[in-house]
Scaffold this active site. Structure first.
Site, PDB file in Angstrom:
ATOM      1  N   ARG A  35       4.346 -11.281  -1.214  1.00 31.92           N
ATOM      2  CA  ARG A  35       3.566 -10.583  -0.412  1.00 31.92           C
ATOM      3  C   ARG A  35       4.349  -9.954   1.042  1.00 31.92           C
ATOM      4  NH1 ARG A  35      -1.444 -11.116   3.023  1.00 31.92           N
ATOM      5  NH2 ARG A  35      -2.132  -9.182   3.658  1.00 31.92           N
ATOM      6  N   ARG A  76     -10.901   0.130  16.183  1.00 30.86           N
ATOM      7  CA  ARG A  76     -11.019  -0.875  17.076  1.00 30.86           C
ATOM      8  C   ARG A  76     -11.550  -0.374  18.377  1.00 30.86           C
ATOM      9  NH1 ARG A  76      -7.757  -5.073  15.598  1.00 30.86           N
ATOM     10  NH2 ARG A  76      -5.932  -4.746  14.166  1.00 30.86           N
ATOM     11  N   LYS A 217      -7.113  -3.005  -2.875  1.00 27.32           N
ATOM     12  CA  LYS A 217      -8.089  -3.975  -2.389  1.00 27.32           C
ATOM     13  C   LYS A 217      -9.585  -3.370  -2.081  1.00 27.32           C
ATOM     14  CE  LYS A 217      -5.863  -5.597   1.602  1.00 27.32           C
ATOM     15  NZ  LYS A 217      -5.148  -5.652   2.619  1.00 27.32           N
ATOM     16  N   THR A 275      -7.709 -14.630   0.229  1.00 27.34           N
ATOM     17  CA  THR A 275      -8.305 -14.827   1.531  1.00 27.34           C
ATOM     18  C   THR A 275      -8.839 -16.077   1.647  1.00 27.34           C
ATOM     19  OG1 THR A 275      -8.951 -12.379   1.629  1.00 27.34           O
ATOM     20  CG2 THR A 275      -9.511 -13.709   3.455  1.00 27.34           C
TER      21      THR A 275
END
Length: 473
Positions: A35, A76, A217, A275
């Site tokens: 990846r 953010r 994802k 993860t």
């Protein structure tokens, strides 16, 4: 070379693993697909890694998959006066659309899409959910919110909005530039971040076409609401438990993982669980027992692949981590309960002739004690249909297409080989037997089950099963 396991390993490349020597060691330890995380590193950095992997592929004589993971939009905070702000439960904060440096009454949140979509009662999660605030009021360019979980806010911390569908494309200008670069390099898979709805996948398909597989994802609650359509439009799914676990309750993640694996098996789409699988091995030479159980659970559930992130990208023990994951997979798949659990989790039969043929080939191979199932496949679909059954017999996927051979490095149980095209039925049978012996799957007098589509070189026409016997020595 053959792996001694069915499930595959995806490893993220980073500073700890980018050298050709380390990539070689990681492949030998068990990596099937590498990846490239485009949230970090420059395009030049990724080009060098890509070239090193392709060189390694030629050296070892085996296809190796390359997954490009796009960054996606990042929401953010802006810059805070003093760089930090401590907030307590019950306190009222004000977020503003415009502003350079802000304090309690004017925290910069430079994302107009949030102000257009947010509503009173919805939550903002800041810094991976360490701070949670609930919206109490809003105007066109400001949001008032009450602190539910206090903590420290600091510059540029990420913001998640679990209850809000944002009108934002999953492909930012940076992603589009990175995508064009990755497709030019020749990546095998493209992972899409921040997918909320089926049209997000359609948008990406318009840019990618068939030049790479699309791996969606699943990290947003909104995606779960339309997951069947998203799976149908995707070529593979990643269960991105990090971001997903921020936006849905932690206690819901294991169940969602099982649902997604089952749905992908039903749809004949590879599914990757990702993860923090061996997160403690970022800094320690062994995992926790809970992490080993976590990897094993994904294998018992029938996942096609499990993924390493920081463990292999920045960790101190990348090779040891891959080797540990390979051992956990192998021991899980050889455990006495594995077969019964995999069988119990079978999603049921698809009522189409191609699926029935592929299922029958797996059943037949078990019944006659065949040494291997040979799947002739142009796009990878025939091999995926056989793998959906999770047979005990190994799968040898023969394809004339190098890109397909590389993508199959993500598919459960598939040992992929690029082979020449066949023109006749006799060539198909002879080629299957020859490759089965050459790859170490069969010996003289062994039985080989062959699944294929006729006419040859037509995608998705799985319609033929044949049993062949390897000639006596």
């Amino acid at each position: 070379m053959r792996r001694n396991r069915h499930a595959k390993i995806v490893a993220t490349v980073g500073p700890a693993s980018a050298s050709p020597e380390m990539l070689h060691a990681l492949f030998l330890a068990g990596v099937d697909t590498f990846r490239l995380n485009f949230s970090h590193g420059s395009q030049d950095d990724h080009a060098k890694v890509h070239a090193a992997i392709r060189s390694l592929e030629r050296e070892v004589g085996r296809p190796i998959g390359i997954l490009q993971d796009l960054q996606g939009p990042k929401i953010r905070l802006g810059t805070l006066a003093g760089g930090r702000l401590d907030v307590a439960p019950g306190e009222t904060l004000r977020f503003v659309l415009d502003g350079t440096e802000g304090g309690r009454d004017a925290i910069p949140l430079p994302h107009p899409e949030i102000f257009a979509a947010i509503a009173p009662g919805q939550d903002l999660l800041i810094d991976d959910g360490r701070v949670r605030v609930r919206v109490t009021g809003l105007t066109q360019d400001s949001i008032e919110a009450e602190v539910v979980i206090g903590g420290a806010l600091s510059n540029r911390k990420g913001v998640n909005l679990p209850g809000t569908l944002l009108d934002v494309s999953p492909l930012t200008p940076k992603d589009r530039a990175d995508l064009a670069f990755g497709l030019e390099l020749g990546v095998d898979w493209v992972a899409l971040s921040f997918v909320q709805k089926p049209s997000d996948v359609i948008e990406a398909r318009g840019l990618i076409g068939d030049r790479a597989g699309i791996m969606t994802k699943v990290e947003k609650p909104q995606a779960l609401e339309r997951i069947d359509d998203i799976i149908r439009l995707s070529d593979a799914i990643m269960v991105a438990r990090g971001d997903l676990g921020v936006e849905i309750p932690h206690e819901d993640v294991p169940g969602r993982q099982k649902e997604l694996i089952r749905a992908c098996r039903l749809a004949v789409k590879p599914v990757v669980v990702a993860t923090q699988m061996l997160d403690s091995m970022v800094s320690a030479p062994t995992p926790t027992r809970a992490e080993a159980s976590d990897v094993a659970t994904a294998i018992y559930d029938g996942a096609d692949a499990v993924m390493l992130s920081a463990e292999s990208a920045t960790g101190r023990f990348p090779v040891e981590t891959v080797a540990m994951m390979a051992r956990i997979i192998h021991r899980t798949e050889t455990h006495k309960l594995y077969r019964s659990l995999i069988t119990a989790s079978d999603p049921g039969e698809e009522e189409t002739p191609p699926h029935a043929i592929a299922t029958a080939s797996a059943t037949l191979a078990d019944a006659v004690n065949a040494s291997v199932i040979v799947a002739y496949t142009l796009s990878g679909t025939t091999a995926a249909r056989v793998a959906r059954r999770r047979p005990e017999v190994p799968i040898l996927a023969l394809t004339p297409d190098l890109a397909t051979s590389r993508r199959l490095c993500l598919l459960w149980g598939a040992h992929s080989v690029q082979a020449g095209e066949v023109a006749t039925y006799e060539e198909m049978v002879a080629g299957a037997v020859t490759h089965a012996v050459a790859e170490g799957f069969a010996e003289p007098n062994d039985l080989v089950v062959i699944a294929a589509g006729i006419p040859f070189a037509v995608t998705g026409t799985t319609n033929n099963i044949r049993i062949a016997q390897v000639p006596a020595a």
